[in-house]
Design a protein around this motif. Structure first.
Motif, PDB file in Angstrom:
ATOM      1  N   GLY A 398       0.933  -1.285  -0.047  1.00  0.00           N
ATOM      2  CA  GLY A 398       0.090   0.102   0.053  1.00  0.00           C
ATOM      3  C   GLY A 398       0.697   1.328  -0.135  1.00  0.00           C
ATOM      4  N   HIS A 399       2.163   1.095  -0.030  1.00  0.00           N
ATOM      5  CA  HIS A 399       2.913   2.375   0.135  1.00  0.00           C
ATOM      6  C   HIS A 399       2.862   3.425  -1.012  1.00  0.00           C
ATOM      7  CE1 HIS A 399       7.000   4.408   0.814  1.00  0.00           C
ATOM      8  NE2 HIS A 399       7.006   4.642  -0.449  1.00  0.00           N
ATOM      9  N   LEU A 400       2.516   2.916  -2.374  1.00  0.00           N
ATOM     10  CA  LEU A 400       2.282   3.851  -3.454  1.00  0.00           C
ATOM     11  C   LEU A 400       1.008   4.398  -3.004  1.00  0.00           C
ATOM     12  CD1 LEU A 400       3.755   1.659  -6.436  1.00  0.00           C
ATOM     13  CD2 LEU A 400       4.734   3.496  -4.868  1.00  0.00           C
ATOM     14  N   ASP A 401      -0.020   3.758  -2.800  1.00  0.00           N
ATOM     15  CA  ASP A 401      -1.413   4.575  -2.265  1.00  0.00           C
ATOM     16  C   ASP A 401      -0.910   5.550  -1.347  1.00  0.00           C
ATOM     17  OD1 ASP A 401      -2.526   2.791  -3.818  1.00  0.00           O
ATOM     18  OD2 ASP A 401      -2.996   1.286  -2.431  1.00  0.00           O
ATOM     19  N   ARG A 402      -0.221   5.168  -0.593  1.00  0.00           N
ATOM     20  CA  ARG A 402       0.110   6.203   0.799  1.00  0.00           C
ATOM     21  C   ARG A 402       0.804   7.539  -0.242  1.00  0.00           C
ATOM     22  NH1 ARG A 402      -0.060   2.165   4.201  1.00  0.00           N
ATOM     23  NH2 ARG A 402       2.093   1.229   3.310  1.00  0.00           N
ATOM     24  N   LEU A 403       1.683   7.155  -1.087  1.00  0.00           N
ATOM     25  CA  LEU A 403       2.225   8.214  -1.616  1.00  0.00           C
ATOM     26  C   LEU A 403       1.459   9.321  -2.380  1.00  0.00           C
ATOM     27  CD1 LEU A 403       5.842   7.029  -2.997  1.00  0.00           C
ATOM     28  CD2 LEU A 403       5.133   7.911  -1.074  1.00  0.00           C
ATOM     29  N   ALA A 404       0.255   8.453  -2.806  1.00  0.00           N
ATOM     30  CA  ALA A 404      -0.494   9.345  -3.792  1.00  0.00           C
ATOM     31  C   ALA A 404      -1.368  10.174  -2.918  1.00  0.00           C
ATOM     32  CB  ALA A 404      -1.415   8.299  -4.507  1.00  0.00           C
ATOM     33  N   GLU A 405      -1.702   9.805  -1.581  1.00  0.00           N
ATOM     34  CA  GLU A 405      -2.427  10.534  -0.518  1.00  0.00           C
ATOM     35  C   GLU A 405      -1.418  11.718   0.101  1.00  0.00           C
ATOM     36  OE1 GLU A 405      -4.669   6.734   1.075  1.00  0.00           O
ATOM     37  OE2 GLU A 405      -3.402   7.688   2.604  1.00  0.00           O
ATOM     38  N   ILE A 406      -0.120  11.612   0.067  1.00  0.00           N
ATOM     39  CA  ILE A 406       0.618  12.499   0.170  1.00  0.00           C
ATOM     40  C   ILE A 406       0.763  13.635  -0.663  1.00  0.00           C
ATOM     41  CG2 ILE A 406       3.245  12.879   0.793  1.00  0.00           C
ATOM     42  CD1 ILE A 406       3.221  10.288   2.336  1.00  0.00           C
ATOM     43  N   ASP A 407       0.781  13.061  -1.747  1.00  0.00           N
ATOM     44  CA  ASP A 407       0.829  14.039  -3.197  1.00  0.00           C
ATOM     45  C   ASP A 407      -0.308  14.760  -3.062  1.00  0.00           C
ATOM     46  OD1 ASP A 407       3.327  13.201  -3.987  1.00  0.00           O
ATOM     47  OD2 ASP A 407       2.453  11.916  -5.581  1.00  0.00           O
ATOM     48  N   ALA A 408      -1.482  14.399  -2.870  1.00  0.00           N
ATOM     49  CA  ALA A 408      -2.987  14.952  -2.832  1.00  0.00           C
ATOM     50  C   ALA A 408      -2.786  16.096  -1.614  1.00  0.00           C
ATOM     51  CB  ALA A 408      -4.082  13.993  -2.436  1.00  0.00           C
ATOM     52  N   LEU A 409      -2.141  15.690  -0.538  1.00  0.00           N
ATOM     53  CA  LEU A 409      -2.185  16.939   0.404  1.00  0.00           C
ATOM     54  C   LEU A 409      -1.033  17.839   0.200  1.00  0.00           C
ATOM     55  CD1 LEU A 409      -2.049  14.275   3.596  1.00  0.00           C
ATOM     56  CD2 LEU A 409      -3.819  16.004   3.011  1.00  0.00           C
ATOM     57  N   LEU A 410       0.063  17.624  -0.532  1.00  0.00           N
ATOM     58  CA  LEU A 410       0.854  18.391  -0.971  1.00  0.00           C
ATOM     59  C   LEU A 410       0.337  19.545  -1.888  1.00  0.00           C
ATOM     60  CD1 LEU A 410       4.279  16.196  -1.379  1.00  0.00           C
ATOM     61  CD2 LEU A 410       3.900  18.379   0.270  1.00  0.00           C
ATOM     62  N   ALA A 411      -0.727  19.098  -2.622  1.00  0.00           N
ATOM     63  CA  ALA A 411      -1.266  19.925  -3.623  1.00  0.00           C
ATOM     64  C   ALA A 411      -1.494  21.366  -2.909  1.00  0.00           C
ATOM     65  CB  ALA A 411      -2.295  19.287  -4.433  1.00  0.00           C
ATOM     66  N   GLN A 412      -1.991  21.112  -1.770  1.00  0.00           N
ATOM     67  CA  GLN A 412      -2.410  22.442  -1.028  1.00  0.00           C
ATOM     68  C   GLN A 412      -1.244  23.488  -1.010  1.00  0.00           C
ATOM     69  OE1 GLN A 412      -4.416  22.017   3.000  1.00  0.00           O
ATOM     70  NE2 GLN A 412      -3.776  19.917   2.570  1.00  0.00           N
ATOM     71  N   TYR A 413      -0.009  22.855  -1.143  1.00  0.00           N
ATOM     72  CA  TYR A 413       1.241  23.993  -0.920  1.00  0.00           C
ATOM     73  C   TYR A 413       1.834  23.550  -2.313  1.00  0.00           C
ATOM     74  CZ  TYR A 413      -0.087  23.207   3.874  1.00  0.00           C
ATOM     75  OH  TYR A 413      -1.088  23.062   4.823  1.00  0.00           O
TER      76      TYR A 413
END
Ligand SMILES: Cc1cc2nc3c(=O)[nH]c(=O)nc-3n(C[C@H](O)[C@H](O)[C@H](O)COP(=O)(O)OP(=O)(O)OC[C@H]3O[C@@H](n4cnc5c(N)ncnc54)[C@H](O)[C@@H]3O)c2cc1C
Length: 446
Positions: A398-413
């Motif tokens: 599930g690591h790559l899914d976690r990275l996708a979630e991190i990327d989505a949060l980073l989109a705010q910045y």
């Protein structure tokens, strides 16, 4: 335009190197410790060359060889003198037949010749091969290392060959580690093409050469050693009253003792966190920090020992040995550095690197494991330990899914970037690639 890079490991250095060439921004690199290189570091102690962290890199990774050429390091590269290694099973060292760990799949003759596999394990391997595992994972499917190999080669082969090689070297648990994140190419296509050059390479004077070449390649990056970033005041901790507050970052740090040890805050337009996820979590805002903490990190320690050659009774053929995680003991393997690489120790000495499992932290534990095994009679001429607390990122299923979630949060910045060992590849070439890719992305954003 000001860019801050937090972390002077290989990722941060590669990013700075390319940012200098891709932008005309002012670049500041903040490093908490007193040296650059992060986990890479070589010490020369008399005639011994001692690596604290990595001692080699996987040279077949795309782009790494070309980058080493660009850095002018090609003539410093060295290949291992030997390739074979052993497996410690049942308290005994067994030679691993060459064809057993081929990327294209194990050679049946090598399976037969492996003295640490039982007849039952070999029969299971042949049975699986005859049945021909046809399943190919869907692109977004993930699977643990154990599950992937057990289906194809059976339980014993997985436990005694695949797990020490592919999970043990990460200090990880094969039942949790992700094939898709750690070995993406092999996961999608387990028949690999032949490799163009020796798979693992190092540098004549050690891995520090790579750090030195990158540092020498920096012309205008302002490097701040002994300067750990302790907080990102704005926008993470401040109220965002105006749109302008979203534009930049205010980094809080303590100046080095030479500069008075005072606390300071500086403004930057763009921020790259080139630090492991567990470090980045202490700087990131709540939701992002929470996601970053979901990437676990494990600990390890490397003990380096030198002995008089005449006092080592066991032949040191090959490069060393691995211990399957299912075997008892305090160590996960050892490398005979002096036998693997040229020039690591004087001819009348042997230099050994012993890897302690998580929870073990002493030179004595390494000696207790290695000295009886190699029939060593004398005291070490040299010994040292380098501990690595929470330094091995675990790319769990599930690591790559976690990275996708991190990327989505980073989109705010839009001007906040993350790269390095915890994210898209753990090896040195992966970190170089991530540093270079993120530099390109930053340059495109500015
Ligand atoms: C024991 C061990 C053996 C390994 N062996 C190999 C090998 O043989 N081959 C291989 O390819 N890979 C190996 N690796 C993996 C490889 O070394 C790492 O993945 C890689 O070096 C990580 O580089 P990095 O720049 O991403 O992170 P790091 O090297 O961790 O660098 C991050 C830097 O950021 C600094 N920092 C952290 N927080 C802050 C802060 N708040 N402010 C300022 N600075 C901060 C740290 O001091 C550090 O210098 C090994 C790793 C370990 C631990």
């Amino acid at each position: 335009m000001r860019i801050a890079i937090v972390g002077g490991g290989i990722t941060g250095l590669a990013a700075a190197y390319d940012l200098e060439r891709l932008t005309d921004a002012q670049i500041d690199l903040f490093e908490a410790s007193d040296r650059l290189g992060g986990k890479l570091g070589t010490e020369r102690l008399g005639d011994l060359i001692v690596e604290g962290g990595p001692d080699c890199f996987f040279a077949a990774k795309p782009g790494v060889f070309e980058f080493i050429q660009e850095l002018g390091l090609e003539d410093q590269l060295i290949a291992p003198k030997q390739k074979e290694f052993a497996m410690l099973v049942g308290g005994k060292l067994h030679r691993v037949p060459a064809g057993l760990v081929r990327l294209a799949g194990p050679d049946p003759q090598a399976v037969e010749a492996a003295t640490f596999l039982t007849e039952r394990g070999k029969a299971e391997w042949h049975g699986r091969l005859a049945r021909g595992y046809q399943g190919r994972p869907a692109p977004d499917e993930d699977e643990s290392i154990r599950s992937f190999f057990t289906k194809r080669f059976g339980d014993e082969f997985t436990r005694l060959v695949a797990e020490p090689l592919l999970a043990g070297t990460h200090g990880g648990d094969a039942e949790r580690l992700s094939m898709r994140a750690l070995y993406p190419a092999y996961y999608q296509s387990p028949i690999a093409p032949p490799l163009e050059r020796p798979t693992f390479l190092s540098f004549r004077s050690g891995m520090q050469s790579l750090v030195d070449a990158l540092v020498n390649g920096l012309q205008r990056t302002q490097v701040h050693l002994n300067t750990g970033i302790s907080a990102i005041d704005r926008p993470f901790r401040a109220r965002m009253d105006t749109a302008a507050a979203c534009q930049g970052f205010a980094l809080r740090y303590r100046r080095s003792p030479i500069q008075g040890g005072t606390e300071a805050v500086e403004e930057f337009d763009c921020l790259l966190l080139a630090i492991p996820a567990n470090h980045a979590a202490s700087l990131a805002p709540g939701d992002l920090a929470q996601k970053l903490r979901q990437i676990p990190h494990r600990s390890s320690a490397i003990v380096t020992l030198a002995y008089r050659r005449e006092e080592v009774g066991h032949p040191l053929d090959g490069t060393g040995f691995l211990v399957p995680p299912s075997e008892p003991g305090t160590i996960s393997g050892a490398t005979w550095s002096s036998e693997k690489w040229d020039g690591r120790a004087p001819g009348d000495q042997v230099l050994l690197r012993v890897f302690l499992r998580e929870g073990h932290h002493s030179v004595e534990e390494a000696r207790e494991a290695i000295e009886p095994l190699l029939s060593i009679q004398g005291e070490p001429l040299y010994s040292s330990i380098k501990t690595w607390p929470e330094a091995l990122p675990q790319y769990e299923v599930g690591h790559l899914d976690r990275l996708a979630e991190i990327d989505a949060l980073l989109a705010q910045y839009p001007r906040l970037f993350l790269a390095g060992t915890s994210f898209r590849g753990v090896g040195v070439p992966d970190c170089l690639r991530q540093g270079r890719e993120i530099a390109k992305k930053i340059a495109e954003t500015l």
